[in-house]
Structure formats: C-alpha cells, structure tokens
Design an enzyme around this catalytic site. Structure first.
Site, PDB file in Angstrom:
ATOM      1  N   ASP A 195       0.815  -1.204   0.000  1.00 52.91           N
ATOM      2  CA  ASP A 195       0.000   0.000   0.000  1.00 52.91           C
ATOM      3  C   ASP A 195       0.853   1.260   0.000  1.00 52.91           C
ATOM      4  O   ASP A 195       0.405   2.327  -0.405  1.00 52.91           O
ATOM      5  CB  ASP A 195      -0.917  -0.023   1.232  1.00 52.91           C
ATOM      6  CG  ASP A 195      -1.800   1.207   1.303  1.00 52.91           C
ATOM      7  OD1 ASP A 195      -2.461   1.498   0.291  1.00 52.91           O
ATOM      8  OD2 ASP A 195      -1.816   1.874   2.351  1.00 52.91           O
ATOM      9  N   LEU A 214      -7.563   5.917   2.720  1.00 47.39           N
ATOM     10  CA  LEU A 214      -7.700   7.033   1.784  1.00 47.39           C
ATOM     11  C   LEU A 214      -6.462   7.246   0.929  1.00 47.39           C
ATOM     12  O   LEU A 214      -6.416   8.113   0.081  1.00 47.39           O
ATOM     13  CB  LEU A 214      -7.977   8.324   2.565  1.00 47.39           C
ATOM     14  CG  LEU A 214      -9.429   8.486   3.019  1.00 47.39           C
ATOM     15  CD1 LEU A 214      -9.566   9.684   3.939  1.00 47.39           C
ATOM     16  CD2 LEU A 214     -10.353   8.634   1.817  1.00 47.39           C
ATOM     17  N   ARG A 215      -5.438   6.405   1.168  1.00 42.87           N
ATOM     18  CA  ARG A 215      -4.202   6.591   0.427  1.00 42.87           C
ATOM     19  C   ARG A 215      -4.406   6.407  -1.063  1.00 42.87           C
ATOM     20  O   ARG A 215      -3.825   7.133  -1.874  1.00 42.87           O
ATOM     21  CB  ARG A 215      -3.150   5.611   0.945  1.00 42.87           C
ATOM     22  CG  ARG A 215      -1.796   6.262   1.081  1.00 42.87           C
ATOM     23  CD  ARG A 215      -0.775   5.305   1.607  1.00 42.87           C
ATOM     24  NE  ARG A 215       0.270   5.103   0.623  1.00 42.87           N
ATOM     25  CZ  ARG A 215       1.133   6.038   0.243  1.00 42.87           C
ATOM     26  NH1 ARG A 215       1.076   7.227   0.781  1.00 42.87           N
ATOM     27  NH2 ARG A 215       2.058   5.786  -0.648  1.00 42.87           N
ATOM     28  N   ALA A 216      -5.274   5.455  -1.411  1.00 46.46           N
ATOM     29  CA  ALA A 216      -5.547   5.199  -2.822  1.00 46.46           C
ATOM     30  C   ALA A 216      -6.119   6.448  -3.494  1.00 46.46           C
ATOM     31  O   ALA A 216      -5.707   6.813  -4.594  1.00 46.46           O
ATOM     32  CB  ALA A 216      -6.519   4.032  -2.959  1.00 46.46           C
ATOM     33  N   VAL A 260      -3.295   9.122  -3.865  1.00 43.28           N
ATOM     34  CA  VAL A 260      -2.325   8.783  -4.910  1.00 43.28           C
ATOM     35  C   VAL A 260      -2.968   8.919  -6.283  1.00 43.28           C
ATOM     36  O   VAL A 260      -2.363   9.461  -7.221  1.00 43.28           O
ATOM     37  CB  VAL A 260      -1.772   7.355  -4.699  1.00 43.28           C
ATOM     38  CG1 VAL A 260      -0.951   6.922  -5.901  1.00 43.28           C
ATOM     39  CG2 VAL A 260      -0.943   7.287  -3.433  1.00 43.28           C
TER      40      VAL A 260
END
Ligand SMILES: [Zn+2]
Length: 682
Positions: free
Chosen positions: A200, A281-283, A286
């Site tokens: 991730d 929420l990283r997706a 990015v």
C-alpha cells in the site's frame, strides 16, 4: 563512463515508462513497484529515467546533498548559508540526480547510515557516516527484489520515503537528515510477496512481462546489440528524443501547480476507489496526484476522465488485493463502468473538450520516440489476467461455511482435468505452530530466535568485527572496576574499547515449514479433500504472514513428489495445492523419505533456518516401504501431524505415526472448530 541506455529507446513497457514519468513529474505520486518476471530490463529503464531527471544544485562539500536555495536546517554537515534559490553559484554545484541502488543484503547501517558508538563513548565524538538514504536524497532509490529485503529494512525505507526524513537512533545518540527520493522497487511475485501494508505504501504498481511478439523481441535484441557495440553512438542517435523527453518532463513539472482538479473529477476518483473496495484514503490521494501529474504531462490544465483512468489503472491494483491468493491486476471493464456511472454531465472546461477515444495516452512517455516504442507496447504492461478472479468471490466465500464449499478460489486449475481435483475453501486462521528451543535463523514471526532485533535478554563481549549495538549498563559495569587504575580524576568515565558490551536479543525467527500431504484415495471423498486443502491453504497463509519459507511434498499412487521446492512464494504453493489431484494408494514411507531429503538439502543451503514438518494424513499406509525407518530419518525435526481420519470407527493410525515422529497431533476438525469459535466471538 558509458552513457545510460536511452529511455526513449526502450521497446514496449508503456505502463512502466508512464508510471516512472508520472513520478518524475510529481514527487507526490509516491514511487513505483514493478512486479514481474526476471529479464525485463527493469533496471535499465530505471537507470534511463534517472538520466532524464533535471540536474540538481548541491551545497559544495555537503554529504547530504543540500539544496543551496533551501538547505536542510538540521543537516549534520550544516548549518549552511542560504543562497539565491535554484541557482548554482559559489556555494553550490550542478550535478545529475543521483541513482542509488539498495542491495538486498544491505545492513541497516548501510541504509540509514551509522553512528560510531565506540567513538561517541570513548572519544566523545559524534561521528555519523551517511548511508544510502542520504546518497539518494533528491534522486532515485532503486531496490531490486524489494520483497526479499528484510521487513525491518523495508519499514525504515518506507518510513523515510513517506516522511522525507531519515532518523538514526542508537541508544542515546540520534541524527536526522532530509531524504526525499523517488522510490522504485522491483519484485518477482514467484519469489515471495510483499506484506499488504507495504504494498500500500508504494504509490503505483506496474506488472511487466517481456513481450511475446517475435518482431518486438527482435527489436529489443537489435537495439541492445547496437547499444553494447557503441554506447556513445547509440546514445547520440537517440539524443533528440531524449532531450525532447527531458524538456517535456521539465515543462510538466513547471505546469503541475496550475493543473486544476475540478470537484466533479475528485468525486469521480473517490467513487472509483470506493467501487474497487480499497482500504483507507491513500488510494484516493495517490490517484488524485497521479491524475494531476498525467494531465500536466499531457499538457492539459484540467484533469480529464482519461487522466483519472490512467491514474486508477496504476494506483489501484495493489490496493484492492485482499489476500495473497487473489490474482493481481485491475478489472478494466469495471473501471470503465465506474467511470461511466460517475462521468460529470457537463464538460469541465469548454476549451479542453474531452475525447475518451483519444488514443494519445497509451503511448505516453514514448511519444516522440521511434514507432517501435509506442503503440506496440500498449498491451504489454497490462495487468495479467484480471478475469481469472471472479468479482467479490473471496469475500462471499469467507462469509459462508468453509468446509464443503466448492470454493471460488479454485481459479488456477484448467477446469477439465482428467483426475479428481477437489476444490479448496476459503482459508481461516490456524493455531501457531512453533519449533522447539531457540534458533538463530532470519528474523520472522514464528519460533524463538536470537538476532539483531527483539527484546534484550542480556549482554556480552562483542563477537563480530564491531559491537552490534551497545548495552550501556553492561558497558559501564565493565568499565567501573578499572577507573582508579586508569587514573580517572574528574567526573568523566574512562572507557576503553574492551569495556564495550553488546546486547543479546531474543525475538522471533522465520522457519522452513515443510508440508507433507497425503493425497491418496484413503483420504476419502471429495469433501474430505476439500477440508484438507482448506486446512493446508490456511497453514500456508499463516506461514506467509510469519515470513516462513514453505515447501510441499505430496504422496499418492506410485510415490512421493516435491510439488513445491522450498520457496518464499505462498502463491506458488497455493496454486500447486489447488491443482493437486487425489486418488490411488498411500505410499506414506516414500512421503516421509522425500521430506527427509528435502530437509537435508535445505540444511546445506540455509543452515540457520530451522524446519517445521507438518504431515497431513490419516496415517494409513497401503503401499511402499517401512514407515518406522522413514520416520527415524526425521528424528530431531519438530513435527506436527494433522490427523485427517474421519468417521465413526477410527484406527488411530495418525496417532501412531505421531508417536514415531515425536510429533504433536492436531485433529483436522480442531482447526475448523477454532474457526467456528472465532466466528461466534466476532
Ligand atoms: Zn547539508
């Protein structure tokens, strides 16, 4: 020094080139993880990209590559005086962005730098030797086979990448310095997966595969020959494309700040991420950064649907994986459906009409290069076979009863095999099986082991070239009795090198878990074998999470085979297991003898890794050699027998085998019971 192979001359690999370029354009994209087979020129292309990055100004003499315009205020070589931003003047020199390779066998000191504790204690000098993170600052850090890197190093690496800072702490002394770099990792999934938490933390992933197109392969070889024969001449022939590319990257960087991400597009991004059921929420972040970078790269000032599509395709595949048995890749049909559903009614910008059919994007970074590197590579880096994993399958199965369920996980079999192949259910959590005693194997999460990590349980005189850390109380105790004799007058302690003591630490080690699975007819009906496969899959998943090596020996019919030589790849193990046919006689002794041979060879290859033998059988031997003798060859190996006997009348043969092996017995049903208990609790 020879010039790097030109980026524009790389044939195919469109997705990889694009992912690298997006990172070159925006440092917020967060790096690239390149997954794929060996021999796909991964390092060539990364090297080629580094050569395309704009040159950087550095403070003369600073080992940490400070920018003269904005030096790191905490730089260990500082403080530096701030000079006019961006320029190379008296205080600085322009140099190429660095490309640093982190070798798999690197020590922690090599990565983060080393504090010389001996000098700190005996001379009172704070001596810091910069590591690779310092060297990579403002450049590229390339980690080949990142999946083989020790977990602890991967953590340090990704922490630094996320924070842009490298911290080094040894006992009471600490140092920090800036470390911002473009991180590129490669891995061959066949050799072992990266933990999902680590996956991730890479911004983008790309699956690469050498092209299967003969013409394209010929072009790859032709260019390689030409380059090797005359690197200078080859580079000169591509110079125009290369400088156009460098200029385009520089333009996109400059334009990045003025690219607009309309709210409707942002909502489209979050809807797509939600649609693919990614965690956290990283997706979304990015994907948004990558979409903005792609718009800048395409010379647009507003993010379009195509930018979102490209970004999602690169940012989401590794984030939606639920367990290591799922196939990688992204379902592009689902992606297009989600984009259709969330497409804003009105165009975002009338000056910039969107054309979804615009084929411009697939070739991205190669455009401007020769014909060979463009459209031909479009399908090349596409995620492999997303259709092999039915949507929502694994989740559905996890909710249902594991046993007897003809699991959807049987995706690897070809379907119509002549033999009897039972399906496996969804894996469940298993009890921890440990090797007795304390080992000295590689760090992991199974048995007790001594190593560089873990809880301090004592101290000793250093055994290696230098102390592996300092145990302060023990060092002071060693020095105390000699103070008068050494002529101590003032408050300072007089320390000598031979006073130094290093800590003895005990933590967890990884093991070799060797499964010996009975697949004979005596293991009974399809339902039985399904339960067995489910149990072994669960044990495999557990082994993966504990950083073990695994191996699989199977016996049935005429003899035993090594279905999977010891490896770190749980996927390979799971695939072999799923495809495993059942039936025939039960050559138990051969199974044990084969296991003993696998362990013998592995002891030579990896002597510190202690084995754990897991025999899955009902214990009935209907053919083959002497079980007692075969079991004797496994004396001293920690073993577990998973007893698969079922039915109202039981023979207790597995118990007898366990006695011969000195093994613990674990009834197959007890594994299932544990699952049901957990369900009730949760
Ligand atoms: Zn500095």
């Amino acid at each position: 020094m020879n010039p790097a192979y030109p980026f524009s001359a790389v044939v195919g690999l469109a997705d990889l080139k694009l992912a690298l370029v997006l990172n070159a354009v925006s440092s917020r994209v967060g790096g690239v993880l390149v997954r794929g087979e060996k021999g796909t020129a991964k390092s060539t292309i990364v090297r080629a990209l580094a050569a395309q990055l704009p040159r950087v100004a550095v403070v003369a003499g600073c080992r940490f590559h400070c920018d003269p315009g904005a030096p790191d205020p905490g730089c260990p070589d500082g403080p530096h005086e701030t000079t006019a931003a961006g320029g190379a003047d008296a205080a600085g020199a322009l140099r190429a962005a660095s490309l640093v390779e982190l070798p798999v066998g690197a020590s922690e000191d090599r990565l983060v730098g080393s504090l010389d504790l001996e000098r700190a204690l005996t001379e009172g000098v704070k001596a810091f030797e910069p590591g690779l993170l310092a060297a990579a600052h403002r450049g590229v850090l390339y980690v080949d086979e990142v999946n083989l890197l020790h977990d602890h190093l991967v953590d340090l690496l990704l922490d630094a990448a996320a924070l842009g800072v490298c911290y080094v702490e040894r006992e009471t002394v600490s140092v920090r310095h800036a470390a911002r770099f473009l991180l590129v990792g490669t891995m061959n999934p066949e050799e072992g997966e990266l933990r999902p938490q680590l996956l991730d933390r890479f911004g983008l992933t790309v699956e690469v595969r050498a092209t299967r197109e003969p013409d394209e392969r010929a072009e790859v070889v032709r260019r390689r020959f030409a380059f090797d024969a005359d690197p200078e001449g080859f580079a000169a022939r591509w110079a125009a494309e290369e400088s156009a590319l460098a200029a385009r990257i520089a333009r996109a960087r400059a334009a990045l700040g003025s690219v607009r991400l309309p709210d409707s597009r942002l909502r489209q991004i979050t809807a797509v991420c939600a649609g693919f059921e990614v965690d956290g929420l990283r997706a979304d972040l990015v994907t948004a950064h990558a979409a903005v970078a792609h718009a800048a790269w395409q010379g647009r000032d507003v993010v379009t649907r195509e930018d979102v599509r490209v970004a999602a395709r690169l940012a989401l595949p590794h984030r939606r994986r639920r367990d290591p048995f799922d196939a990688p890749g992204l379902d592009e049909r689902l992606l297009d459906e989600l984009l259709d559903q969330t497409e804003p009614a009105a165009p975002d910008d009338p000056d910039n009409p969107e054309s979804p059919e615009d084929p411009d994007d697939s070739g991205g970074p190669g455009s401007g290069g020769s014909g060979g590197s463009d459209g031909s590579g479009a399908g090349d880096g596409a995620p492999a076979a997303p259709e092999s994993a039915p949507e929502g399958g694994p989740e559905g199965a996890r909710d249902g009863a594991p046993e007897g369920a003809a699991g959807p996980s049987e995706g690897t079999g070809s379907g119509d095999r002549p033999q009897d192949v039972a399906a496996a259910g969804a894996p469940f959590r298993v009890p921890v099986l440990k090797v007795a005693g304390v080992g000295a194997g590689v760090a992991g999460r199974r048995s007790s082991g001594r190593g560089r990590h873990g809880r301090t349980i004592g101290a000793r005189v250093p055994t290696g070239a230098g102390p592996a850390g300092i145990d302060l109380p023990a060092t002071l105790l060693a020095a105390a009795p000699h103070q008068l004799r050494r002529g101590r007058r003032g408050p300072g302690l007089v320390l000598r090198r031979d006073d130094l003591r290093e800590p003895v630490r005990e933590g967890r080690e990884g093991n070799l878990v060797l499964f010996v699975v009975d697949a004979s007819g005596s293991m009974g009906a399809r339902r039985r074998m399904t339960a067995v496969k489910t149990a072994v899959l669960s044990l495999l998943l557990d082994a993966y999470q504990r950083r073990d090596k695994i191996g699989l020996v199977v016996f049935r019919g005429a003899g035993a085979t090594v279905a999977l030589p010891p490896t770190s790849s749980v996927e390979a193990g799971a695939a072999r297991l799923r495809a495993l046919p059942t039936g025939g006689r039960t050559p138990l002794a051969e199974g044990l003898a084969t296991a003993a041979e696998v362990l013998r060879v592995e002891r030579l290859r990896d002597p510190d890794r202690r084995p754990l033998l897991v025999v899955v059988t009902d214990g009935r031997a209907t053919s083959g050699g002497d079980v007692t003798r075969a079991a004797a060859a496994l004396a001293g190996v920690t073993s577990v027998v998973v007893d698969c006997e079922s039915g109202p009348v039981r023979l207790g043969m597995a118990q007898a085998l366990a006695l011969r092996l000195g093994a613990r017995v674990l009834p197959l049903e007890s594994l299932g019971d544990l699952v049901r208990d957990r369900r009730k609790a949760g």
